[in-house]
Design an enzyme around this catalytic site. Structure first.
Site, PDB file in Angstrom:
ATOM      1  N   HIS A 114      25.565  68.289 115.091  1.00  0.00           N
ATOM      2  CA  HIS A 114      26.489  68.895 116.051  1.00  0.00           C
ATOM      3  C   HIS A 114      26.287  70.403 116.117  1.00  0.00           C
ATOM      4  CE1 HIS A 114      28.426  69.648 112.200  1.00  0.00           C
ATOM      5  NE2 HIS A 114      29.116  70.628 112.781  1.00  0.00           N
ATOM      6  N   ASP A 159      28.915  73.742 116.636  1.00  0.00           N
ATOM      7  CA  ASP A 159      30.353  73.941 116.437  1.00  0.00           C
ATOM      8  C   ASP A 159      31.082  74.276 117.746  1.00  0.00           C
ATOM      9  OD1 ASP A 159      30.171  73.522 113.673  1.00  0.00           O
ATOM     10  OD2 ASP A 159      29.699  75.639 113.314  1.00  0.00           O
ATOM     11  N   HIS A 182      23.518  71.451 113.455  1.00  0.00           N
ATOM     12  CA  HIS A 182      23.412  71.331 112.000  1.00  0.00           C
ATOM     13  C   HIS A 182      24.022  70.027 111.512  1.00  0.00           C
ATOM     14  CE1 HIS A 182      27.009  73.681 112.996  1.00  0.00           C
ATOM     15  NE2 HIS A 182      27.594  73.141 111.941  1.00  0.00           N
ATOM     16  N   ARG A 195      33.365  79.837 105.750  1.00  0.00           N
ATOM     17  CA  ARG A 195      32.648  80.137 106.999  1.00  0.00           C
ATOM     18  C   ARG A 195      33.428  81.143 107.831  1.00  0.00           C
ATOM     19  NH1 ARG A 195      32.066  75.386 111.197  1.00  0.00           N
ATOM     20  NH2 ARG A 195      33.438  76.561 112.573  1.00  0.00           N
TER      21      ARG A 195
HETATM   22 FE   LIG Z   1      29.659  72.488 111.826  1.00  0.00          FE
END
Ligand SMILES: [Fe+2]
Length: 305
Positions: free
Chosen positions: A118, A120, A268, A283
């Site tokens: 996917h 983000d 990723h 993140r």
């Molecule tokens: Fe992700």
């Protein structure tokens, strides 16, 4: 219709006019021919403007950059990310020290769930430009992340498929993923805040002119203006391109490792092979630009804007 067949794949890392001067402020070690490079000689806790400019060029060239042994905390992490633009607050994921620092904490109860290819937040009208992920606690073995070069994936399509998708758009929606965690009432409220987003299937990256394939399995629900069966057949074919190993790189995390990926040009996949060991990552995400397709990109270029 595109066939997946064995044989050599001709890969391009960049377009011919890419500024490929050598990097002077750090060393770059590629992980694969087109995607992923380890950057050595940079302390992310103190980056000057010249290093920042070279990192920007390296990120466009390699799509995801890796840094080892970074002795930075959440505040340093956030400060470095802020140098690239405005930071994103994710409406569905838990935060850590600040609302724009996401904490992914996996233990024996919570297994890893990002093991699907996917990009983000493509369900946003303006999806993120990039993310910077920092390893806090990692399993002794396993827990790697893979990235896929969606420019290489686009290049690998046959000409007929490229022509077919060139002007198409697809709809991206959070309901089939994050929506499942919400009550009906909460989902309806979030749906108002985040209505389905329509993006070009072929996205053009403004800085490089590179075309990338911009659909992903969890968030892209259907192709606009197409009958459901035709849409799902074509979409399945397109999202499967991320499965091709020649377009991928794989990174093994150590404490202090940091990855900075361009979320526009990559997908990723977080390998979930460490359960029940603990894996904690943080993140920080940088807000991006509204995706444009080939027609809009060439109109902008013609207008000289
Ligand atoms: Fe992700």
């Amino acid at each position: 219709m595109l066939e997946l067949k064995a044989g050599p794949r001709t890969l391009r890392r960049t377009l011919d006019d890419f500024d490929d001067r050598p990097y002077e402020r750090f060393d770059v070690q590629p992980l694969s021919p087109t995607i992923g490079a380890a950057v050595r000689g940079v302390d992310l806790g103190s980056v000057d403007d010249e290093v920042l400019a070279e990192l920007r060029r390296a990120r466009l060239e390699w799509k995801v950059l890796f840094f080892r042994d970074q002795a930075i905390d959440a505040a340093d992490h956030r400060a470095f990310a802020s140098r690239w633009g405005e930071l994103e607050v994710h409406p569905f994921l838990p935060s850590a020290d600040a609302p724009d620092v996401i904490r992914f904490a996996k233990d024996e109860k919570i297994g890893g769930y990002e093991n699907v290819w996917h990009s983000d937040v493509t369900w946003r009208q303006v999806p993120s430009m990039g993310s910077i992920l920092r390893a806090v606690t990692v399993p002794r073995l396993g827990g790697d992340t893979l990235w896929c070069d969606m420019g290489a994936a686009y290049d690998g399509l046959d000409d007929e498929t490229k022509d077919r998708i060139d002007g198409l758009t697809a709809v991206h929606d959070f309901v089939h993923t994050f929506g499942r965690l919400l009550s009906d009432e909460e989902k309806a409220r979030k749906r108002e805040e985040f209505p389905p987003a329509e993006h070009p299937i072929v996205r053009v990256i403004p800085e490089t002119g590179r075309k990338v394939l911009y659909v992903n399995r969890p968030f892209t629900s259907h192709i606009s203006g197409m009958q459901p069966e035709e849409s799902s057949t074509l979409l399945e074919l397109l999202v499967r391109q991320a499965d091709v190993p020649e377009y991928q790189c794989r990174f093994h995390w150590e404490p202090g490792s940091v990855a900075f990926w361009d979320n526009r040009t990559t997908q990723h996949y977080a390998v979930s092979d460490y359960h029940p060991q603990v894996r904690v990552m943080e993140r920080v995400t940088i807000i991006g630009d509204r995706p444009v397709g080939p027609a809009a990109a060439s109109a902008t270029a013609l207008a000289g804007v």
